[in-house]
Design an enzyme around this catalytic site. Sequence first.
Site, PDB file in Angstrom:
ATOM      1  N   LYS A 188      -6.454  -3.201  18.960  1.00 16.08           N
ATOM      2  CA  LYS A 188      -7.308  -2.345  19.794  1.00 16.08           C
ATOM      3  C   LYS A 188      -7.335  -2.978  21.179  1.00 16.08           C
ATOM      4  O   LYS A 188      -8.042  -3.959  21.414  1.00 16.08           O
ATOM      5  CB  LYS A 188      -8.717  -2.301  19.185  1.00 16.08           C
ATOM      6  CG  LYS A 188      -9.520  -1.040  19.489  1.00 16.08           C
ATOM      7  CD  LYS A 188      -9.788  -0.771  20.946  1.00 16.08           C
ATOM      8  CE  LYS A 188     -10.919  -1.575  21.529  1.00 16.08           C
ATOM      9  NZ  LYS A 188     -11.093  -1.361  22.990  1.00 16.08           N
ATOM     10  N   GLY A 241     -12.599 -11.963  24.028  1.00 14.98           N
ATOM     11  CA  GLY A 241     -13.473 -11.219  24.935  1.00 14.98           C
ATOM     12  C   GLY A 241     -14.752 -11.996  25.182  1.00 14.98           C
ATOM     13  O   GLY A 241     -14.770 -13.230  25.114  1.00 14.98           O
ATOM     14  N   SER A 242     -15.825 -11.265  25.440  1.00 15.69           N
ATOM     15  CA  SER A 242     -17.084 -11.912  25.835  1.00 15.69           C
ATOM     16  C   SER A 242     -17.828 -12.469  24.617  1.00 15.69           C
ATOM     17  O   SER A 242     -17.685 -11.957  23.500  1.00 15.69           O
ATOM     18  CB  SER A 242     -17.974 -10.880  26.534  1.00 15.69           C
ATOM     19  OG  SER A 242     -18.261  -9.834  25.636  1.00 15.69           O
ATOM     20  N   GLU A 244     -20.895 -12.028  23.932  1.00  9.04           N
ATOM     21  CA  GLU A 244     -21.820 -11.010  23.424  1.00  9.04           C
ATOM     22  C   GLU A 244     -21.130 -10.158  22.356  1.00  9.04           C
ATOM     23  O   GLU A 244     -21.661  -9.942  21.263  1.00  9.04           O
ATOM     24  CB  GLU A 244     -22.298 -10.080  24.567  1.00  9.04           C
ATOM     25  CG  GLU A 244     -23.101 -10.774  25.652  1.00  9.04           C
ATOM     26  CD  GLU A 244     -22.232 -11.618  26.601  1.00  9.04           C
ATOM     27  OE1 GLU A 244     -21.048 -11.276  26.792  1.00  9.04           O
ATOM     28  OE2 GLU A 244     -22.745 -12.632  27.114  1.00  9.04           O
ATOM     29  N   VAL A 245     -19.934  -9.667  22.690  1.00 10.94           N
ATOM     30  CA  VAL A 245     -19.213  -8.824  21.722  1.00 10.94           C
ATOM     31  C   VAL A 245     -18.639  -9.697  20.600  1.00 10.94           C
ATOM     32  O   VAL A 245     -18.583  -9.273  19.446  1.00 10.94           O
ATOM     33  CB  VAL A 245     -18.116  -7.987  22.427  1.00 10.94           C
ATOM     34  CG1 VAL A 245     -17.361  -7.150  21.405  1.00 10.94           C
ATOM     35  CG2 VAL A 245     -18.722  -7.096  23.489  1.00 10.94           C
ATOM     36  N   GLU A 263     -11.997 -15.960  20.553  1.00 13.94           N
ATOM     37  CA  GLU A 263     -11.568 -16.595  21.812  1.00 13.94           C
ATOM     38  C   GLU A 263     -12.455 -15.996  22.895  1.00 13.94           C
ATOM     39  O   GLU A 263     -12.216 -14.863  23.322  1.00 13.94           O
ATOM     40  CB  GLU A 263     -10.106 -16.248  22.118  1.00 13.94           C
ATOM     41  CG  GLU A 263      -9.135 -16.503  20.997  1.00 13.94           C
ATOM     42  CD  GLU A 263      -8.595 -17.907  21.018  1.00 13.94           C
ATOM     43  OE1 GLU A 263      -8.560 -18.511  22.101  1.00 13.94           O
ATOM     44  OE2 GLU A 263      -8.235 -18.402  19.945  1.00 13.94           O
ATOM     45  N   CYS A 297     -10.536 -16.775  31.757  1.00 13.40           N
ATOM     46  CA  CYS A 297     -11.641 -17.348  30.985  1.00 13.40           C
ATOM     47  C   CYS A 297     -11.790 -18.853  31.176  1.00 13.40           C
ATOM     48  O   CYS A 297     -12.892 -19.383  31.117  1.00 13.40           O
ATOM     49  CB  CYS A 297     -11.459 -17.033  29.513  1.00 13.40           C
ATOM     50  SG  CYS A 297      -9.793 -17.376  28.947  1.00 13.40           S
ATOM     51  N   GLU A 397     -20.883 -17.237  33.234  1.00 10.50           N
ATOM     52  CA  GLU A 397     -19.516 -16.828  33.581  1.00 10.50           C
ATOM     53  C   GLU A 397     -19.573 -15.626  34.517  1.00 10.50           C
ATOM     54  O   GLU A 397     -20.212 -14.622  34.208  1.00 10.50           O
ATOM     55  CB  GLU A 397     -18.758 -16.446  32.302  1.00 10.50           C
ATOM     56  CG  GLU A 397     -17.314 -16.088  32.566  1.00 10.50           C
ATOM     57  CD  GLU A 397     -16.554 -15.724  31.296  1.00 10.50           C
ATOM     58  OE1 GLU A 397     -17.094 -14.983  30.450  1.00 10.50           O
ATOM     59  OE2 GLU A 397     -15.409 -16.177  31.156  1.00 10.50           O
TER      60      GLU A 397
HETATM   61  P1  NAD Z   1     -15.585  -7.540  26.258  1.00 12.75           P
HETATM   62  O1  NAD Z   1     -16.137  -8.447  25.223  1.00 12.75           O
HETATM   63  O2  NAD Z   1     -16.497  -6.626  26.964  1.00 12.75           O
HETATM   64  O3  NAD Z   1     -14.451  -6.608  25.615  1.00 12.75           O
HETATM   65  C1  NAD Z   1     -13.366  -7.160  24.928  1.00 12.75           C
HETATM   66  C2  NAD Z   1     -12.863  -6.134  23.948  1.00 12.75           C
HETATM   67  O4  NAD Z   1     -13.879  -5.874  22.988  1.00 12.75           O
HETATM   68  C3  NAD Z   1     -12.478  -4.785  24.536  1.00 12.75           C
HETATM   69  O5  NAD Z   1     -11.311  -4.313  23.906  1.00 12.75           O
HETATM   70  C4  NAD Z   1     -13.657  -3.899  24.156  1.00 12.75           C
HETATM   71  O6  NAD Z   1     -13.308  -2.550  24.022  1.00 12.75           O
HETATM   72  C5  NAD Z   1     -14.020  -4.478  22.805  1.00 12.75           C
HETATM   73  N1  NAD Z   1     -15.381  -4.193  22.351  1.00 12.75           N
HETATM   74  C6  NAD Z   1     -16.471  -3.869  23.082  1.00 12.75           C
HETATM   75  N2  NAD Z   1     -17.538  -3.655  22.270  1.00 12.75           N
HETATM   76  C7  NAD Z   1     -17.111  -3.874  21.008  1.00 12.75           C
HETATM   77  C8  NAD Z   1     -17.743  -3.854  19.735  1.00 12.75           C
HETATM   78  N3  NAD Z   1     -19.037  -3.525  19.599  1.00 12.75           N
HETATM   79  N4  NAD Z   1     -17.017  -4.169  18.639  1.00 12.75           N
HETATM   80  C9  NAD Z   1     -15.712  -4.511  18.761  1.00 12.75           C
HETATM   81  N5  NAD Z   1     -15.051  -4.522  19.936  1.00 12.75           N
HETATM   82  C10 NAD Z   1     -15.740  -4.220  21.051  1.00 12.75           C
HETATM   83  O7  NAD Z   1     -14.795  -8.488  27.263  1.00 12.75           O
HETATM   84  P2  NAD Z   1     -13.987  -8.074  28.574  1.00 12.75           P
HETATM   85  O8  NAD Z   1     -14.974  -7.749  29.635  1.00 12.75           O
HETATM   86  O9  NAD Z   1     -12.943  -7.073  28.233  1.00 12.75           O
HETATM   87  O10 NAD Z   1     -13.220  -9.439  28.898  1.00 12.75           O
HETATM   88  C11 NAD Z   1     -13.797 -10.472  29.598  1.00 12.75           C
HETATM   89  C12 NAD Z   1     -14.247 -11.561  28.653  1.00 12.75           C
HETATM   90  O11 NAD Z   1     -13.159 -12.007  27.842  1.00 12.75           O
HETATM   91  C13 NAD Z   1     -14.699 -12.793  29.404  1.00 12.75           C
HETATM   92  O12 NAD Z   1     -15.862 -13.324  28.799  1.00 12.75           O
HETATM   93  C14 NAD Z   1     -13.535 -13.760  29.235  1.00 12.75           C
HETATM   94  O13 NAD Z   1     -13.868 -15.088  29.396  1.00 12.75           O
HETATM   95  C15 NAD Z   1     -13.073 -13.430  27.854  1.00 12.75           C
HETATM   96  N6  NAD Z   1     -11.691 -13.901  27.601  1.00 12.75           N
HETATM   97  C16 NAD Z   1     -11.488 -14.997  26.799  1.00 12.75           C
HETATM   98  C17 NAD Z   1     -10.200 -15.487  26.574  1.00 12.75           C
HETATM   99  C18 NAD Z   1      -9.952 -16.714  25.724  1.00 12.75           C
HETATM  100  O14 NAD Z   1      -8.812 -16.973  25.376  1.00 12.75           O
HETATM  101  N7  NAD Z   1     -10.969 -17.472  25.363  1.00 12.75           N
HETATM  102  C19 NAD Z   1      -9.116 -14.847  27.159  1.00 12.75           C
HETATM  103  C20 NAD Z   1      -9.350 -13.736  27.967  1.00 12.75           C
HETATM  104  C21 NAD Z   1     -10.649 -13.270  28.174  1.00 12.75           C
END
Ligand code: NAD
Length: 495
Positions: A188, A241-242, A244-245, A263, A297, A397
């Site tokens: 996804k 991702g974040s 929170e999610v 991650e 990140c 962040e």
């Molecule tokens: P995000 O958490 O908002 O979204 C990430 C993904 O999660 C998207 O595909 C989104 O559609 C999906 N998502 C949203 N709500 C969801 C839910 N309830 N259930 C399942 N999936 C859901 O993050 P973002 O704004 O897309 O990306 C930025 C974040 O990602 C930053 O915090 C960054 O540090 C982190 N990040 C981490 C790494 C790593 O390797 N540690 C790499 C890249 C980005």
Amino acid sequence: MSQILFPEVIQFLSQQPIPQFIGGQWVESPSGCVLESRDPGSGRTIAQFSGGDAQDIDQAVRAAHRAFREQPWAGLAPNDRAVFLHRLADLVDKHSPILAQIESLDVGKPLPQAAGDVANVAATIRYFADLNVYMRRREPIAVRGHEARSIRVPYGVCGFVFPWNFPLLLVGWGIAPALAAGNTVVIKPAEDTPLSTLYFCHLVAAAGIPPGVVNVVTGLGETAGAALSQHPGIKRMSFTGSPEVGRLVGEACGRNLVPVKLELGGKGAAVIFDDVDVDATAAALAGAITFNTGQVCCTATRWVVHHSIHDRLVQRASELLSTIHIGHGYEAATQMGPVVSEKQRQRVLGYLERGEQEGADVLLRGGAAIVPGHEQGFYVKPALLGGSPDNVACREEIFGPTAYVVPFRDESHAVEMVNRSTYGLANSVWSGNLERANRVAEALVAGNSWINAHNLFPHGVPYGGCNLSGMGGGVNSPETLIDYLRPQSIVRPLP
Ligand code: NAD
């Protein structure tokens, strides 16, 4: 703009909507939902794509399950799977200009940076394909009175949810080990940037990878993403991702007792001692926070600087940051593109404002940037804040081209300030004294410490986080491949 796009890119983007890739077929979501993707550099809509939901996820998981059970993928000898994966890596390289154009347009990153991401994807696929050929999957175990061995087998269907900052690169880092190990995958992508992942599926099909081994459902996080992380057919989950999610995904996997790799975000620090070349270090750090417009990140967003060189370093970095060429990702002169969306721009500007309200010194004022000819694009200027390490801009962040600078007195003070963070992804130490640099690198609490550089990802070195930055293993190393293999022991009493 359309004149400079390759005909393949124009054709790909002109599908209304671009369908999803499920079971080797290109299918629109029965929900009828259509989403849009924008060029962050111009603010214009560039493509429409299918907005999948729980129904599409269910179809994709079933297709991946059939491919795991009925197709030869999992049963292929590692070398035979490597043949397919090498073919895929070659196709990625061959289509690099197309993939880079799509990625640059969708994310806003300068074209050469997008091309670098594509090259990295090909290298990652080859790395895991080859590693898997030489990985021992059967180990006899020496125990009294029994014949015993352990084996490692693929899990089955693995789910992946990705963010928007490195869409294709993270697909490569994520799925390459899972596929090499013999699993099948459901992806996804982020709703802001699904395009390169969808184009990649054409290459998956062209490489002859069996239908259902790779599936992509495009949709919103709260619907498609949540459905994927909750699906009982998933045997292993990976979320990038974040935090929170990440928590939501972790909870869903916990309920299903599915192993999950998270991650997450970071607030990386660079510790800069007084024996560095100040000009060179300032240039490297300015480069770190403007690479991918700071949407990285692990990048160096807290500069912990020895008090004796603080002013010189800030001055030199400010000179470099204020002259960086901000522009559209397609323009050759561009050194830094836009952030990915207006929402992200507001997040960055909001943090700068809150930081200042909480008493931060403005060392280099940021703000929205206007790029002539692209007035609707989502541009921001680099910014430097400084002062108390308790400031919100130093703790949280931001994910934009900004850094927060704090002076330190001595080594233990520097280590204490870095380790105050609730995150734990990556930090760097800058010093001419390697003994000290190594000592400090080991004292920092995070998944990764770099010395005299920031953002290093050679294949073979594990990369991952701890604390709010994640859990459950990292990427790009032998451990990651092992992560996608389920251990099983087989024992027989000897007569
Ligand atoms: P995000 O958490 O908002 O979204 C990430 C993904 O999660 C998207 O595909 C989104 O559609 C999906 N998502 C949203 N709500 C969801 C839910 N309830 N259930 C399942 N999936 C859901 O993050 P973002 O704004 O897309 O990306 C930025 C974040 O990602 C930053 O915090 C960054 O540090 C982190 N990040 C981490 C790494 C790593 O390797 N540690 C790499 C890249 C980005």
